[in-house]
Design a protein around this motif. Structure first.
Motif, PDB file in Angstrom:
ATOM      1  N   LEU A   1      10.862  -6.403  -4.065  1.00 24.00           N
ATOM      2  CA  LEU A   1      10.995  -6.375  -2.608  1.00 24.00           C
ATOM      3  C   LEU A   1      11.292  -7.769  -2.052  1.00 24.00           C
ATOM      4  N   ARG A   2      10.964  -8.802  -2.812  1.00 22.28           N
ATOM      5  CA  ARG A   2      11.213 -10.177  -2.340  1.00 22.28           C
ATOM      6  C   ARG A   2      12.705 -10.465  -2.254  1.00 22.28           C
TER       7      ARG A   2
ATOM      8  N   ILE B   1       1.697  -3.960   4.117  1.00 28.90           N
ATOM      9  CA  ILE B   1       2.090  -5.356   3.916  1.00 28.90           C
ATOM     10  C   ILE B   1       2.628  -5.585   2.512  1.00 28.90           C
ATOM     11  N   LEU B   2       1.966  -4.984   1.532  1.00 27.69           N
ATOM     12  CA  LEU B   2       2.387  -5.175   0.146  1.00 27.69           C
ATOM     13  C   LEU B   2       2.670  -3.819  -0.503  1.00 27.69           C
ATOM     14  N   PRO B   3       3.755  -3.145  -0.080  1.00 27.45           N
ATOM     15  CA  PRO B   3       4.053  -1.837  -0.662  1.00 27.45           C
ATOM     16  C   PRO B   3       4.509  -1.971  -2.117  1.00 27.45           C
ATOM     17  N   ASP B   4       4.327  -0.899  -2.877  1.00 26.88           N
ATOM     18  CA  ASP B   4       4.710  -0.933  -4.292  1.00 26.88           C
ATOM     19  C   ASP B   4       6.204  -0.696  -4.463  1.00 26.88           C
TER      20      ASP B   4
ATOM     21  N   PRO C   1      -2.902  -6.264  -8.579  1.00 21.11           N
ATOM     22  CA  PRO C   1      -3.363  -5.072  -9.275  1.00 21.11           C
ATOM     23  C   PRO C   1      -2.668  -3.825  -8.732  1.00 21.11           C
ATOM     24  N   GLU C   2      -2.309  -2.948  -9.639  1.00 22.59           N
ATOM     25  CA  GLU C   2      -1.677  -1.703  -9.232  1.00 22.59           C
ATOM     26  C   GLU C   2      -2.753  -0.785  -8.640  1.00 22.59           C
ATOM     27  N   LEU C   3      -2.448  -0.179  -7.541  1.00 23.63           N
ATOM     28  CA  LEU C   3      -3.416   0.719  -6.929  1.00 23.63           C
ATOM     29  C   LEU C   3      -2.786   2.082  -6.742  1.00 23.63           C
ATOM     30  N   THR C   4      -3.599   3.090  -6.941  1.00 25.12           N
ATOM     31  CA  THR C   4      -3.059   4.427  -6.759  1.00 25.12           C
ATOM     32  C   THR C   4      -3.834   5.188  -5.700  1.00 25.12           C
TER      33      THR C   4
END
Lengths: 451, 174
Positions: A11-12, A4-7, B169-172
């Motif tokens: 992306l918006r 849902i919230l990929p890095d 928050p950045e997650l890895t």
């Protein structure tokens, strides 16, 4: 795994979204399938609603009448107002187009020609973002009439199009209840409707309507992309997929985390949110937004974040808003604040809720002021019991559960604040105001034995 | 009340719903944006546009907390004191604002610059405690920072940009 919230930076932005495969392969694939087949795929994925009740989404879709004789509507619930819940806002901000694509796919599956997105008034800023995202998609011919050209069915089926309208609320928690949401969109006070009739038969303006949560609908593109089988294998089999869990309160790194369902609650608190501030012990955790039964700090071991596991642990997944309270928290004060909220937000239609929420608040204020008697705790339980199950909508339960379960699970917190020496208060002011010959009525308050 | 241009925008909006009444909330928003609050004249106008009784409009205006039934400040300050914010000092922020502005819940400063409201959850629990100026959220704010936001508005007339917006928050390790 982040569905849902990929890095992906920016992306918006619609171009970035399209570059990453948005509005493309999945839509063409879905539009070449029969609408029922799309619904079936969602049904097989095991997706359950993310708005609080965790109802199977695909099953909900099948309640809609087939064919196109009557107008049909899809209504997306972006009224996110449950205290402790702030996940849909992340979708609005970071991945709005996945929600829009989800709406297009869901609309096709149910053969809906107009979808509404209702966003709470407090999210004015994010409302604008969604307005822009929808306008961008319109100008690229991805929504509305031009869809018919851009997504020509290759199997010779009927060309399909849907319109999307974004609608802004004006501040009312109760509007998050699906039938109140419909009334609000129609331009009325946000009063929940009596069911039946259910929305799938008699919804917006009396037409068949399906109401889905923002996060639920954002799950549709990944399901169709990876296929129902693969999706159903993520996390807990009975509540598959990734969940957006918001952690707030006494933790070092509050925020929204996307995790596979069934992630340990302790993992959420100690790993993702990096532990309790000041390394203190936990006294209480509310796992699914303020209306859900609280858990004791010493009963968190092994509790998993999914609908079935939380039910077994004596609470509920709700909207996935985890509120953490450390050992120094005054639980009765927290409960008073929760009760104030539901008193403020009761729409006033049903007497048990309208009056009961005010009563509970009054009694809690009295206890917190140090003037509570032992009978007050029993009175609270009694009022809560008389609200639960006696109202049109679930706000009754939302107000009663925190009171009922906090007393049940934290009796020592209340015992420390009340005294048996204090006389019974006159509970019902109406009786005491009656003058002229009538005896003052002593309300009988049943005492409940507590373990 | 509305210009011709605005009227045509509203007509286009009404067409997006099955009944004109559904445009009531958006029309009321437009009136509030223009006037700062919703007065009798505004309600009459909304009733006329949406084809409903004026009493219905009053019912709607008084039901939703974000419509103002009296003039409010140019900058409406909202402080959340619900649970997540309360746990992290939201009540202190509210008290600080009450003192700093010299007004209480739903009151307006004499110069008409500010109004204050103690609000229920605004969906910023991850950024608690929070304060909103108009529609701009200031999250993870301290009492001093809140006071500084007010003085910056007083001196420049503009709302400063918040230090923090939504934090993801950045997650890895997922």
């Amino acid at each position: 795994m982040k569905l849902i919230l990929p890095d992906i930076p920016n992306l918006r932005d619609i171009d970035v979204y399209i570059k990453n495969g948005g509005y493309g392969e999945i839509m063409r694939k879905a539009f070449s399938m029969k609408p029922e087949e799309v619904t079936d795929e969602v049904k097989r994925s095991g997706l359950r609603g993310r708005g609080g009740a965790a109802f199977p989404t695909g099953l909900k879709w099948t309640f809609m009448p087939k064919g196109n004789e009557r107008k049909k509507f899809l209504l997306i619930n972006g009224d996110e107002s449950e205290p402790g819940s702030f996940k849909d806002r992340q979708i609005f901000e970071f991945n709005p187009h996945q929600m829009i694509e989800g709406i297009l796919l869901a609309s096709y599956a149910m053969q809906v020609n107009h979808a509404y997105v209702y966003i709470r008034g407090e999210y004015a800023h994010w409302f604008r973002m969604i307005e822009k995202a929808v306008a961008d998609a319109y100008s690229k011919g991805l929504i509305g009439e031009k869809m018919k050209e851009n997504f020509k069915p290759n199997g010779g089926g009927v060309a399909y199009s849907v319109d999307i309208t974004v609608h802004k609320g004006a501040g009312a928690y109760i509007v998050g209840e699906e039938s109140a949401l419909m009334n609000s969109l129609e331009g009325q006070r946000g009063y929940p409707r009596i069911k039946p009739p259910f929305p799938a038969n008699f919804g917006l303006w009396g037409y068949p309507t399906t109401i889905n949560n923002v996060e639920t609908i954002a799950n549709i593109p990944p399901i169709l992309k990876m296929g129902a089988d693969a999706y159903s294998k993520i996390g807990e089999p009975k509540h598959p997929g990734t969940l957006l869990l918001g952690v707030s309160g006494h933790v070092n790194r509050p925020g929204v985390y996307e995790v596979p369902s069934g992630t340990l609650l302790t993992d959420m608190i100690y790993n993702y949110a990096q532990g309790v501030t000041g390394n203190k012990k936990i006294k209480m955790v509310i796992p699914g937004g303020s209306s859900m039964p609280p858990l004791r700090g010493d009963a968190l071991e092994g509790v998993k974040m999914d609908a079935e596991s939380l039910k077994a642990a004596g609470s509920s997944i709700g909207t996935g808003g985890i509120m953490v309270m450390d050992e120094d928290t005054d639980i009765v004060k927290v409960l008073q604040r929760i009760s104030k909220f539901y008193w403020h937000e009761s729409c006033g239609q049903c007497t048990p809720c309208r009056e009961g929420t005010g009563w509970m608040l009054k009694v809690l204020k009295r206890i917190n002021a140090g003037e509570g008697s032992t009978a007050d705790v029993a009175l609270l339980e009694d009022v809560a019991k008389n609200i639960e199950g006696r109202t049109i909508c679930a706000l009754g339960e939302a107000a009663a559960w925190p009171v009922k379960f906090t007393i049940q699970r934290f009796p020592e917190e209340f015992e420390a604040k009340v005294s048996s020496d204090r006389p019974h208060r006159e509970v019902n002011k109406v009786h005491s105001l009656r003058k002229g010959g009538l005896e003052p009525v002593q309300i009988h308050v049943p005492m409940v034995e507590r373990k | 009340m509305f210009t011709e241009q605005e009227h045509s925008e509203i007509s286009a909006l009404i067409k997006r719903y099955e009944k004109p009444q559904a445009a009531l909330l958006p029309v009321l928003w437009r009136i509030q944006e223009k006037n700062g609050w919703i007065d009798q004249r505004g309600m009459e106008e909304a009733a006329k546009i949406c084809g409903v009784e004026k009493s219905h409009v009053l019912g709607v205006v008084s039901f939703y907390t974000m419509y103002f039934e009296k003039p409010m400040g140019k900058h409406h300050i909202q402080v959340c004191t619900n649970v997540s914010c309360m746990l992290r000092g939201g009540e202190k922020i509210y008290d600080t604002m009450k003192q700093n502005l010299g007004i209480g819940h739903l009151e307006r400063t004499e110069d008409g610059m500010f109004s204050l409201e103690e609000v229920e959850c605004m969906g910023a629990c991850g950024g608690a405690p929070m304060m909103a100026v108009g529609e701009i959220f200031f999250e993870k704010i301290s009492g001093e920072e809140a006071v500084s936001v007010i003085s910056q508005i007083r001196s420049s007339g503009n709302v400063p940009m918040p230090k923090l917006t939504v934090q993801l928050p950045e997650l890895t390790n997922v």
